[in-house]
Motif scaffolding. Structure first.
Motif, PDB file in Angstrom:
ATOM      1  N   PHE A 139     -38.348  -0.961 -15.462  1.00  0.00           N
ATOM      2  CA  PHE A 139     -38.033  -1.116 -16.884  1.00  0.00           C
ATOM      3  C   PHE A 139     -38.850  -2.259 -17.496  1.00  0.00           C
ATOM      4  N   ALA A 140     -39.050  -3.331 -16.718  1.00  0.00           N
ATOM      5  CA  ALA A 140     -39.808  -4.484 -17.219  1.00  0.00           C
ATOM      6  C   ALA A 140     -41.290  -4.165 -17.386  1.00  0.00           C
ATOM      7  N   SER A 141     -41.758  -3.114 -16.728  1.00  0.00           N
ATOM      8  CA  SER A 141     -43.184  -2.785 -16.828  1.00  0.00           C
ATOM      9  C   SER A 141     -43.567  -2.342 -18.238  1.00  0.00           C
ATOM     10  N   ASN A 142     -42.600  -1.832 -19.018  1.00  0.00           N
ATOM     11  CA  ASN A 142     -42.937  -1.330 -20.352  1.00  0.00           C
ATOM     12  C   ASN A 142     -43.462  -2.427 -21.284  1.00  0.00           C
ATOM     13  N   PRO A 143     -42.747  -3.559 -21.467  1.00  0.00           N
ATOM     14  CA  PRO A 143     -43.321  -4.586 -22.345  1.00  0.00           C
ATOM     15  C   PRO A 143     -44.600  -5.190 -21.806  1.00  0.00           C
ATOM     16  N   VAL A 144     -44.730  -5.296 -20.483  1.00  0.00           N
ATOM     17  CA  VAL A 144     -45.944  -5.888 -19.910  1.00  0.00           C
ATOM     18  C   VAL A 144     -47.142  -4.971 -20.146  1.00  0.00           C
ATOM     19  N   LEU A 145     -46.989  -3.688 -19.807  1.00  0.00           N
ATOM     20  CA  LEU A 145     -48.088  -2.740 -20.015  1.00  0.00           C
ATOM     21  C   LEU A 145     -48.335  -2.523 -21.504  1.00  0.00           C
ATOM     22  N   GLY A 146     -47.252  -2.497 -22.292  1.00  0.00           N
ATOM     23  CA  GLY A 146     -47.413  -2.338 -23.734  1.00  0.00           C
ATOM     24  C   GLY A 146     -48.193  -3.477 -24.350  1.00  0.00           C
TER      25      GLY A 146
ATOM     26  N   TRP B 251     -38.584 -10.142 -14.276  1.00  0.00           N
ATOM     27  CA  TRP B 251     -39.751  -9.382 -13.845  1.00  0.00           C
ATOM     28  C   TRP B 251     -40.821  -9.384 -14.935  1.00  0.00           C
ATOM     29  N   ALA B 252     -40.399  -9.240 -16.198  1.00  0.00           N
ATOM     30  CA  ALA B 252     -41.355  -9.240 -17.308  1.00  0.00           C
ATOM     31  C   ALA B 252     -42.081 -10.574 -17.402  1.00  0.00           C
ATOM     32  N   ALA B 253     -41.334 -11.662 -17.208  1.00  0.00           N
ATOM     33  CA  ALA B 253     -41.963 -12.989 -17.244  1.00  0.00           C
ATOM     34  C   ALA B 253     -42.973 -13.136 -16.106  1.00  0.00           C
ATOM     35  N   LEU B 254     -42.609 -12.651 -14.906  1.00  0.00           N
ATOM     36  CA  LEU B 254     -43.523 -12.724 -13.765  1.00  0.00           C
ATOM     37  C   LEU B 254     -44.768 -11.877 -14.008  1.00  0.00           C
ATOM     38  N   GLY B 255     -44.568 -10.629 -14.496  1.00  0.00           N
ATOM     39  CA  GLY B 255     -45.705  -9.761 -14.776  1.00  0.00           C
ATOM     40  C   GLY B 255     -46.597 -10.311 -15.875  1.00  0.00           C
ATOM     41  N   SER B 256     -45.974 -10.911 -16.897  1.00  0.00           N
ATOM     42  CA  SER B 256     -46.749 -11.497 -17.998  1.00  0.00           C
ATOM     43  C   SER B 256     -47.602 -12.657 -17.512  1.00  0.00           C
ATOM     44  N   TRP B 257     -47.053 -13.435 -16.595  1.00  0.00           N
ATOM     45  CA  TRP B 257     -47.783 -14.584 -16.043  1.00  0.00           C
ATOM     46  C   TRP B 257     -48.940 -14.121 -15.155  1.00  0.00           C
TER      47      TRP B 257
ATOM     48  N   PHE C 220     -38.652 -22.904 -24.890  1.00  0.00           N
ATOM     49  CA  PHE C 220     -37.774 -22.024 -25.664  1.00  0.00           C
ATOM     50  C   PHE C 220     -37.472 -20.733 -24.909  1.00  0.00           C
ATOM     51  N   HIS C 221     -38.391 -20.291 -24.013  1.00  0.00           N
ATOM     52  CA  HIS C 221     -38.092 -19.149 -23.161  1.00  0.00           C
ATOM     53  C   HIS C 221     -36.913 -19.466 -22.240  1.00  0.00           C
ATOM     54  N   LEU C 222     -36.966 -20.638 -21.621  1.00  0.00           N
ATOM     55  CA  LEU C 222     -35.894 -21.032 -20.702  1.00  0.00           C
ATOM     56  C   LEU C 222     -34.566 -21.167 -21.438  1.00  0.00           C
ATOM     57  N   ALA C 223     -34.621 -21.728 -22.661  1.00  0.00           N
ATOM     58  CA  ALA C 223     -33.402 -21.840 -23.469  1.00  0.00           C
ATOM     59  C   ALA C 223     -32.891 -20.450 -23.838  1.00  0.00           C
ATOM     60  N   GLY C 224     -33.806 -19.542 -24.144  1.00  0.00           N
ATOM     61  CA  GLY C 224     -33.411 -18.173 -24.462  1.00  0.00           C
ATOM     62  C   GLY C 224     -32.757 -17.484 -23.285  1.00  0.00           C
TER      63      GLY C 224
ATOM     64  N   GLY D  91     -45.404 -12.049 -27.312  1.00  0.00           N
ATOM     65  CA  GLY D  91     -45.575 -11.944 -25.872  1.00  0.00           C
ATOM     66  C   GLY D  91     -44.580 -10.997 -25.224  1.00  0.00           C
ATOM     67  N   ALA D  92     -44.924 -10.525 -24.030  1.00  0.00           N
ATOM     68  CA  ALA D  92     -44.050  -9.603 -23.305  1.00  0.00           C
ATOM     69  C   ALA D  92     -42.757 -10.281 -22.873  1.00  0.00           C
ATOM     70  N   THR D  93     -42.807 -11.571 -22.558  1.00  0.00           N
ATOM     71  CA  THR D  93     -41.589 -12.286 -22.167  1.00  0.00           C
ATOM     72  C   THR D  93     -40.624 -12.368 -23.336  1.00  0.00           C
ATOM     73  N   ASN D  94     -41.135 -12.748 -24.512  1.00  0.00           N
ATOM     74  CA  ASN D  94     -40.307 -12.745 -25.727  1.00  0.00           C
ATOM     75  C   ASN D  94     -39.667 -11.381 -25.941  1.00  0.00           C
ATOM     76  N   ALA D  95     -40.499 -10.343 -25.874  1.00  0.00           N
ATOM     77  CA  ALA D  95     -40.028  -8.991 -26.152  1.00  0.00           C
ATOM     78  C   ALA D  95     -38.921  -8.580 -25.186  1.00  0.00           C
ATOM     79  N   SER D  96     -39.102  -8.873 -23.905  1.00  0.00           N
ATOM     80  CA  SER D  96     -38.114  -8.473 -22.915  1.00  0.00           C
ATOM     81  C   SER D  96     -36.786  -9.176 -23.130  1.00  0.00           C
ATOM     82  N   LEU D  97     -36.828 -10.464 -23.470  1.00  0.00           N
ATOM     83  CA  LEU D  97     -35.594 -11.217 -23.712  1.00  0.00           C
ATOM     84  C   LEU D  97     -34.869 -10.717 -24.961  1.00  0.00           C
ATOM     85  N   ILE D  98     -35.616 -10.480 -26.032  1.00  0.00           N
ATOM     86  CA  ILE D  98     -34.990  -9.986 -27.254  1.00  0.00           C
ATOM     87  C   ILE D  98     -34.412  -8.596 -27.030  1.00  0.00           C
ATOM     88  N   TYR D  99     -35.156  -7.754 -26.337  1.00  0.00           N
ATOM     89  CA  TYR D  99     -34.713  -6.377 -26.111  1.00  0.00           C
ATOM     90  C   TYR D  99     -33.480  -6.317 -25.224  1.00  0.00           C
TER      91      TYR D  99
END
Length: 313
Positions: free
Chosen positions: A23-30, A264-270, A280-284, A99-107
């Motif tokens: 599931f996390a692959s979608n924002p990263v690949l997107g 997973w999205a954060a790891l893939g984005s990195w 702010f990611h960590l706070a989120g 970013g993909a990390t932002n997107a995954s957290l919001i989603y």
């Protein structure tokens, strides 16, 4: 052999982690394709390829339930608007601006919006614990939208890409509620194929417009393989693994895979995109994920039957 697999907790949790990564692959690949493939084209071909992949398995169900599907055609078009249109093309457009990390957290807050919309639309009851979870999760979304800058909140200055992802999360909540209303419920592959086909019909005129008025999909080996990867990993395999995880762990436990996906999205984005983690990611993370869990995890007591999701974001 199959019974041993079902009985193995290691196999169950392995599928659980694998499914959350899919599931996390979608924002990263997107995000990786955002400046290469136009968003409507990516959505159209993602679901077109996914439909073709599942068609051999879904065809008997589509034929057997054709009267129910044809009678319910309006709802499948609406599912296409929310699922493939706003939660697909609009989200991919947002990924070009955030970013993909932002997107995954919001989603990840989509289940919270499902609770809110179900309460307003269907009159479902929200408990105090769920209200607390909603407030905590929304606080986390505000942290992400403002990048941790309180001045942005005071001046209502939010990041455009993040707002588009938020629209996708709300649309996915509407999609989820509409999906629940399938009566009688359809087999998982039949539902998946019908939803994909509805989305393709909705997206076809927009895809034609984008191809002529904006830019066409640059078909080459790289883009074809990339779109096929999104279709296979983020659509078909994600759903199949999720359905198997539900069978092995139960719907309540399996659904918490959503809370693992942002990691997973954060790891893939990195690793793949060079995106770093900000404060702010960590706070989120500290607000969004516990808030969503508090709002959506079932209370102790007799488990209620839950219908599995038909497809993933």
């Amino acid at each position: 052999m199959l019974s041993a697999l079902r009985a193995s907790p290691f196999a169950a949790y392995g599928l659980y982690l694998f499914g959350s990564a899919l599931f996390a692959s979608n924002p990263v690949l997107g995000r990786a394709l955002a400046n290469v493939v136009p968003p409507i084209g990516l959505t159209f071909w993602r679901w077109g390829i996914a439909f073709l992949i599942v068609l051999p398995l879904a065809l008997p169900g589509l034929l057997a339930h054709r009267r129910q599907l044809l009678a319910d055609w309006r709802r499948y078009l609406m599912l296409g608007v929310f699922g493939q249109g706003i939660s697909g093309a609009v989200v991919y457009y947002g990924l070009a601006h955030t970013g993909a990390t932002n997107a995954s957290l919001i989603y990840a807050t989509s289940p919270v919006f499902t609770l809110i919309i179900a309460a307003i639309w269907l009159g479902e009851t929200i408990r105090l614990r769920q209200i607390a979870g909603i407030l905590v999760a929304m606080a986390g979304v505000l942290v992400i939208l403002t990048r941790g800058d309180t001045d942005a909140l005071l001046h209502l200055s939010f990041h455009f890409g993040d707002l588009l992802i938020l629209a996708g999360a709300v649309a996915w909540a509407f999609f989820t509620i509409l999906l629940r209303q399938t009566n009688p419920p359809l087999p998982a592959m039949t539902s998946f194929a019908a939803n994909a086909l509805g989305g393709l019909l909705v997206m076809a005129p927009f895809y034609a417009w984008e191809t002529v008025a904006v830019r066409p999909v640059p078909f080459n080996v790289t883009t074809i393989l990339s779109i096929a990867a999104v279709a296979l990993f983020a659509s078909v395999l994600a759903v199949m693994v999720y359905q198997k995880t539900i069978a092995m762990m139960g719907a309540a436990q399996a659904s918490t895979a959503l809370y693992v996906s942002p990691f997973w999205a954060a790891l893939g984005s990195w690793l793949l995109l060079g995106e770093g983690l900000e404060l702010f990611h960590l706070a989120g993370v500290a607000l969004v994920l516990p808030g969503v869990a508090l709002a959506t995890l079932p209370s102790r007591g007799p488990a209620k039957a839950a219908s599995p999701a038909a497809d993933g974001a």
